[in-house]
Design an enzyme around this catalytic site. Structure first.
Site, short mmCIF file in Angstrom:
data_model
loop_
_atom_site.label_atom_id
_atom_site.label_comp_id
_atom_site.label_asym_id
_atom_site.label_seq_id
_atom_site.Cartn_x
_atom_site.Cartn_y
_atom_site.Cartn_z
N TYR A 118 22.30 37.70 -41.53
CA TYR A 118 23.25 36.63 -41.28
C TYR A 118 22.57 35.31 -41.60
O TYR A 118 21.46 35.06 -41.12
CB TYR A 118 23.69 36.63 -39.81
CG TYR A 118 24.53 35.43 -39.44
CD1 TYR A 118 25.93 35.49 -39.48
CD2 TYR A 118 23.94 34.21 -39.09
CE1 TYR A 118 26.70 34.38 -39.16
CE2 TYR A 118 24.72 33.10 -38.78
CZ TYR A 118 26.09 33.19 -38.82
OH TYR A 118 26.86 32.10 -38.52
N GLU A 206 28.73 29.74 -44.17
CA GLU A 206 28.31 30.93 -43.43
C GLU A 206 28.36 32.15 -44.33
O GLU A 206 29.42 32.50 -44.86
CB GLU A 206 29.23 31.15 -42.22
CG GLU A 206 28.82 32.34 -41.37
CD GLU A 206 29.77 32.60 -40.21
OE1 GLU A 206 30.96 32.91 -40.46
OE2 GLU A 206 29.34 32.49 -39.06
#
Ligand code: GDP
Ligand code: MN
Length: 396
Positions: A118, A206
């Site tokens: 991530y 993101e």
């Protein structure tokens, strides 16, 4: 302004970030032509079809599916295109899928294990810096990771005036447990991702997951991007990317007439001038036991026309049971606003909810008289608290 995955990936690609490549279509008839293009470019024969909506968790809702050949691809693509996709981030009705991304399947088997990470870049409001937030727990819902295993999330603050330093990019790669070729790839990935974030004036980039492929390449499999609206004037090319179908129609209409409106869940409509007063009004409504239905800053010129437009926008929300008008007459005179409210009420004729009006400032007394003398369900209040109490009274 939020972007679709394919648009975010386009910005990444322009900055040299390795991405899972794909083609976008909104019509199933074009699938052969586009897929041919993709195969030519990538040499892939395995695909993944991904619904393009402004919500995450698409995989969980059936909006991301694999296909190992053309027949499967056509089947999966026609399933997803036109579906109402329900994910943990959409409403119960879900979102209509009007575009799909057909991408190369990048989870091919090979020498090394694939790994998912991530990585996001966003503004750290506490320090006023940009920040890289990253974790080994890629592909999962990051809120869940933050709640259950916060120690697996790392943060790296980046001074915007210095930009990303090479030791910082190396630290990220190191903390993600990488070595050798994958380490170098991650350093490059992080550096170029930061550049994409800064040059596009984004407030969020993101990437979940960032994939380490079985041949040690690092690439963006997903992209969730929010552009800073205040900087859009210098990104005219991105303006055409706005997808109005994904945005609240009342907010869009408000923006077009220059009103600052944000839709909320409550039942008290608010019409206020100035963002600060608007927020204070919302706080007061809450403290008095109500729930604001919206944020609305009508700005400096609260004339009849503008008041009417504002009322119409507020009343589009079926949850609104009462309206609180809270206006400070500094530049604008209170009596003119009061007259504006009465005129708007007259014009519209069909306002069934009570309106509490608090006008303070220039000619406030005359304004109060105008309100008190009209025959509609419009009531005046002088004090801030009194206005909030009156709202509660008419609601119960
Ligand atoms: P999201 O669910 O909206 O976050 O959509 P993503 O684009 O992140 O995709 C969801 C999940 O699908 C990812 O976490 C991956 O595990 C998986 N996925 C995405 N692309 C591929 C692919 O090319 N091959 C395989 N096998 N899985 C993929
Ligand atoms: Mn994702």
């Amino acid at each position: 302004m939020n972007l679709h995955e394919y648009q975010g990936k386009k910005i990444l690609e322009e900055h040299g970030v390795r991405i899972q490549r794909g083609v976008v279509l909104d019509n199933i008839d074009e699938i052969d032509k586009f897929t041919e293009e993709l195969v030519e470019k990538t040499g892939t024969s395995w695909f993944v079809v991904k619904a393009q909506i402004h919500a995450g968790g698409r995989g969980k809702g059936g909006g991301v599916k694999l296909a190992k050949n053309m027949d499967e691809l056509k089947e999966v693509a026609s399933d997803i295109l036109g579906m109402h996709l329900i994910t943990p981030q959409t409403s119960k009705q879900g979102k209509f899928v009007s575009k799909i991304l057909i991408a190369e399947d990048v989870y091919y088997p090979g020498e090394f294990d694939t790994e998912e990470f991530y990585v996001s870049i966003l503004l750290n409001r506490k320090t006023g810096n940009n920040m890289i937030m990253y974790s080994t727990e890629g592909g999962m819902d990051i809120e869940t990771v933050a709640e259950n295993t916060p120690e697996l999330i790392f943060y790296e603050d980046i001074d915007p005036s210095l930009g990303i330093q090479s030791f910082q990019a190396r630290k990220v790669a190191f903390n993600l447990g990488l070595s050798g070729e994958a380490f170098k790839e991650m350093v490059k990935f992080i550096t170029l991702l930061y550049k994409s974030y800064v040059t596009s004036d984004s407030s969020l980039f993101e990437i979940n997951p960032v994939l380490k492929t079985s041949d040690n390449k690092i690439m963006a499999v997903d992209a969730k991007v929010s552009l800073d609206d205040n900087a859009l004037f210098r990104h005219k090319d991105y303006l055409s990317w706005r997808d109005l179908k994904e945005e609240n129609p009342v907010e869009t209409e408000a923006r077009e007439v220059g009103l600052n409106y944000v839709d909320l869940e409550g039942n008290v409509g608010c019409m206020v001038n100035g963002a600060g007063l608007a927020m204070a009004t919302m706080d007061l409504i809450k403290q008095s036991g109500g729930e604001p239905a919206n944020f609305l800053d009508v700005g400096g010129t609260a004339d009849a026309k503008r008041v009417e437009t504002a009322f119409r926008l507020i009343l589009r929300d079926p949850n609104v049971k009462a309206i609180l008008v809270n206006i400070f007459g500094g530049i604008v005179r209170c009596d003119r606003v009061a007259q504006g409210i009465v005129d708007a009420y007259n014009n519209m004729g069909d306002i069934s909810v009570p309106i509490i009006v608090r006008l303070q400032g220039t000619n406030a007394e005359i304004a109060k008289e105008i309100i008190d003398n009209c025959d509609f369900k419009v009531y005046s209040a002088t004090e801030f608290q009194e206005a909030a109490d009156k709202i509660q009274e008419v609601l119960t």
